[in-house]
Design a protein around this motif. Structure first.
Motif, PDB file in Angstrom:
ATOM      1  N   GLU A  65     -29.932   3.296  13.135  1.00 29.76           N
ATOM      2  CA  GLU A  65     -29.709   4.743  13.063  1.00 29.76           C
ATOM      3  C   GLU A  65     -28.440   5.092  12.299  1.00 29.76           C
ATOM      4  O   GLU A  65     -27.701   6.013  12.656  1.00 29.76           O
ATOM      5  N   ILE A  66     -28.195   4.362  11.225  1.00 26.77           N
ATOM      6  CA  ILE A  66     -27.057   4.619  10.340  1.00 26.77           C
ATOM      7  C   ILE A  66     -27.602   5.276   9.079  1.00 26.77           C
ATOM      8  O   ILE A  66     -28.407   4.682   8.359  1.00 26.77           O
ATOM      9  N   SER A  67     -27.183   6.514   8.833  1.00 22.75           N
ATOM     10  CA  SER A  67     -27.680   7.216   7.655  1.00 22.75           C
ATOM     11  C   SER A  67     -26.560   7.610   6.693  1.00 22.75           C
ATOM     12  O   SER A  67     -26.806   7.831   5.520  1.00 22.75           O
ATOM     13  N   ASP A  68     -25.344   7.718   7.170  1.00 20.72           N
ATOM     14  CA  ASP A  68     -24.207   8.077   6.325  1.00 20.72           C
ATOM     15  C   ASP A  68     -23.419   6.809   6.040  1.00 20.72           C
ATOM     16  O   ASP A  68     -22.651   6.341   6.881  1.00 20.72           O
ATOM     17  N   TYR A  69     -23.646   6.246   4.871  1.00 21.96           N
ATOM     18  CA  TYR A  69     -22.983   4.998   4.529  1.00 21.96           C
ATOM     19  C   TYR A  69     -22.731   4.934   3.028  1.00 21.96           C
ATOM     20  O   TYR A  69     -23.355   5.639   2.246  1.00 21.96           O
ATOM     21  N   ALA A  70     -21.774   4.117   2.652  1.00 23.08           N
ATOM     22  CA  ALA A  70     -21.509   3.810   1.248  1.00 23.08           C
ATOM     23  C   ALA A  70     -22.080   2.428   0.975  1.00 23.08           C
ATOM     24  O   ALA A  70     -21.999   1.538   1.825  1.00 23.08           O
ATOM     25  N   ALA A  71     -22.662   2.249  -0.194  1.00 22.30           N
ATOM     26  CA  ALA A  71     -23.289   0.974  -0.520  1.00 22.30           C
ATOM     27  C   ALA A  71     -22.866   0.496  -1.900  1.00 22.30           C
ATOM     28  O   ALA A  71     -22.705   1.282  -2.822  1.00 22.30           O
ATOM     29  N   PHE A  72     -22.706  -0.810  -1.999  1.00 22.39           N
ATOM     30  CA  PHE A  72     -22.465  -1.481  -3.259  1.00 22.39           C
ATOM     31  C   PHE A  72     -23.627  -2.443  -3.458  1.00 22.39           C
ATOM     32  O   PHE A  72     -24.001  -3.150  -2.526  1.00 22.39           O
ATOM     33  N   GLY A  73     -24.202  -2.462  -4.641  1.00 19.61           N
ATOM     34  CA  GLY A  73     -25.310  -3.372  -4.894  1.00 19.61           C
ATOM     35  C   GLY A  73     -25.328  -3.841  -6.326  1.00 19.61           C
ATOM     36  O   GLY A  73     -24.885  -3.129  -7.227  1.00 19.61           O
ATOM     37  N   ASN A  74     -25.843  -5.058  -6.514  1.00 19.89           N
ATOM     38  CA  ASN A  74     -25.857  -5.631  -7.856  1.00 19.89           C
ATOM     39  C   ASN A  74     -27.221  -6.128  -8.315  1.00 19.89           C
ATOM     40  O   ASN A  74     -27.340  -6.609  -9.434  1.00 19.89           O
ATOM     41  N   ASP A  75     -28.240  -6.044  -7.464  1.00 17.00           N
ATOM     42  CA  ASP A  75     -29.514  -6.626  -7.865  1.00 17.00           C
ATOM     43  C   ASP A  75     -30.664  -5.860  -7.222  1.00 17.00           C
ATOM     44  O   ASP A  75     -30.466  -4.986  -6.381  1.00 17.00           O
ATOM     45  N   ILE A  76     -31.881  -6.217  -7.587  1.00 19.13           N
ATOM     46  CA  ILE A  76     -33.083  -5.499  -7.167  1.00 19.13           C
ATOM     47  C   ILE A  76     -33.222  -5.392  -5.653  1.00 19.13           C
ATOM     48  O   ILE A  76     -33.730  -4.403  -5.146  1.00 19.13           O
ATOM     49  N   ASN A  77     -32.712  -6.364  -4.915  1.00 19.97           N
ATOM     50  CA  ASN A  77     -32.836  -6.296  -3.461  1.00 19.97           C
ATOM     51  C   ASN A  77     -31.943  -5.206  -2.859  1.00 19.97           C
ATOM     52  O   ASN A  77     -32.052  -4.917  -1.677  1.00 19.97           O
ATOM     53  N   ASP A  78     -31.115  -4.558  -3.664  1.00 22.06           N
ATOM     54  CA  ASP A  78     -30.248  -3.473  -3.200  1.00 22.06           C
ATOM     55  C   ASP A  78     -30.791  -2.089  -3.557  1.00 22.06           C
ATOM     56  O   ASP A  78     -30.144  -1.080  -3.273  1.00 22.06           O
ATOM     57  N   LEU A  79     -31.955  -2.022  -4.156  1.00 17.60           N
ATOM     58  CA  LEU A  79     -32.490  -0.762  -4.670  1.00 17.60           C
ATOM     59  C   LEU A  79     -32.582   0.322  -3.597  1.00 17.60           C
ATOM     60  O   LEU A  79     -32.008   1.404  -3.745  1.00 17.60           O
ATOM     61  N   ASP A  80     -33.301   0.090  -2.509  1.00 16.68           N
ATOM     62  CA  ASP A  80     -33.436   1.103  -1.460  1.00 16.68           C
ATOM     63  C   ASP A  80     -32.107   1.407  -0.789  1.00 16.68           C
ATOM     64  O   ASP A  80     -31.842   2.546  -0.419  1.00 16.68           O
ATOM     65  N   LEU A  81     -31.271   0.402  -0.633  1.00 16.24           N
ATOM     66  CA  LEU A  81     -29.953   0.592  -0.044  1.00 16.24           C
ATOM     67  C   LEU A  81     -29.154   1.598  -0.872  1.00 16.24           C
ATOM     68  O   LEU A  81     -28.562   2.535  -0.313  1.00 16.24           O
ATOM     69  N   LEU A  82     -29.139   1.442  -2.184  1.00 15.75           N
ATOM     70  CA  LEU A  82     -28.404   2.348  -3.060  1.00 15.75           C
ATOM     71  C   LEU A  82     -29.039   3.729  -3.112  1.00 15.75           C
ATOM     72  O   LEU A  82     -28.333   4.740  -3.059  1.00 15.75           O
ATOM     73  N   ARG A  83     -30.334   3.787  -3.218  1.00 18.64           N
ATOM     74  CA  ARG A  83     -31.039   5.077  -3.321  1.00 18.64           C
ATOM     75  C   ARG A  83     -30.805   5.974  -2.106  1.00 18.64           C
ATOM     76  O   ARG A  83     -30.810   7.192  -2.223  1.00 18.64           O
ATOM     77  N   ASN A  84     -30.640   5.395  -0.953  1.00 17.98           N
ATOM     78  CA  ASN A  84     -30.536   6.169   0.279  1.00 17.98           C
ATOM     79  C   ASN A  84     -29.111   6.339   0.791  1.00 17.98           C
ATOM     80  O   ASN A  84     -28.906   6.965   1.824  1.00 17.98           O
ATOM     81  N   ALA A  85     -28.139   5.810   0.067  1.00 18.26           N
ATOM     82  CA  ALA A  85     -26.741   5.902   0.493  1.00 18.26           C
ATOM     83  C   ALA A  85     -26.162   7.282   0.184  1.00 18.26           C
ATOM     84  O   ALA A  85     -26.553   7.935  -0.781  1.00 18.26           O
ATOM     85  N   GLU A  86     -25.209   7.709   1.001  1.00 17.32           N
ATOM     86  CA  GLU A  86     -24.477   8.937   0.716  1.00 17.32           C
ATOM     87  C   GLU A  86     -23.600   8.739  -0.521  1.00 17.32           C
ATOM     88  O   GLU A  86     -23.441   9.641  -1.325  1.00 17.32           O
TER      89      GLU A  86
END
Length: 125
Positions: A65-86
């Motif tokens: 239930e974490i929706s407000d987060y900052a994300a760093f990503g460098n590859d395809i496995n980070d796609l949804d993480l980045l798209r949904n980050a604040e």
């Protein structure tokens, strides 16, 4: 009897919650998908990332239930993480992440640290 693939014997490899497996020429050592794993082949780094099941980093945050987060990503496995980050930062120039993050920084420790400092400063104001 289990066949050897690329010189590896799959029954000899211990899989933990997350393991990177690679060989000298960067080819796929064995197909973890047959074991029910998510497999991401990071071509730039010459590694294969195995994760349990089909759970993504973003789905794990949802489950917590974490929706407000900052994300760093460098590859395809980070796609949804980045798209949904604040707040999201693409590290490097992986083409599959085009448009997924708010900013892109070079894949250097100094540039990543600079982005962290910017996010921290924005959070304080």
């Amino acid at each position: 009897m289990t066949a050897s693939v690329g010189g590896w014997h799959p029954e000899m490899i211990k899989l933990r919650s997350r393991t990177a497996v690679f060989d000298i020429d960067g080819t796929l050592c064995f197909d973890g998908r047959t074991l029910g794993l998510t497999v991401n082949h990071h071509l730039d780094e010459g590694i294969i990332d195995y994760a349990p099941g089909a759970t993504t980093k973003w789905e794990a945050l949802q489950a917590l239930e974490i929706s407000d987060y900052a994300a760093f990503g460098n590859d395809i496995n980070d796609l949804d993480l980045l798209r949904n980050a604040e707040r999201s930062v693409r590290v490097g120039s992986h083409p599959s992440l085009d448009g997924a993050a708010q900013i892109t920084v070079p894949a250097s420790p100094e540039d990543v640290a600079g982005a962290i400092n910017l996010l921290a400063a924005a959070a304080r104001s």
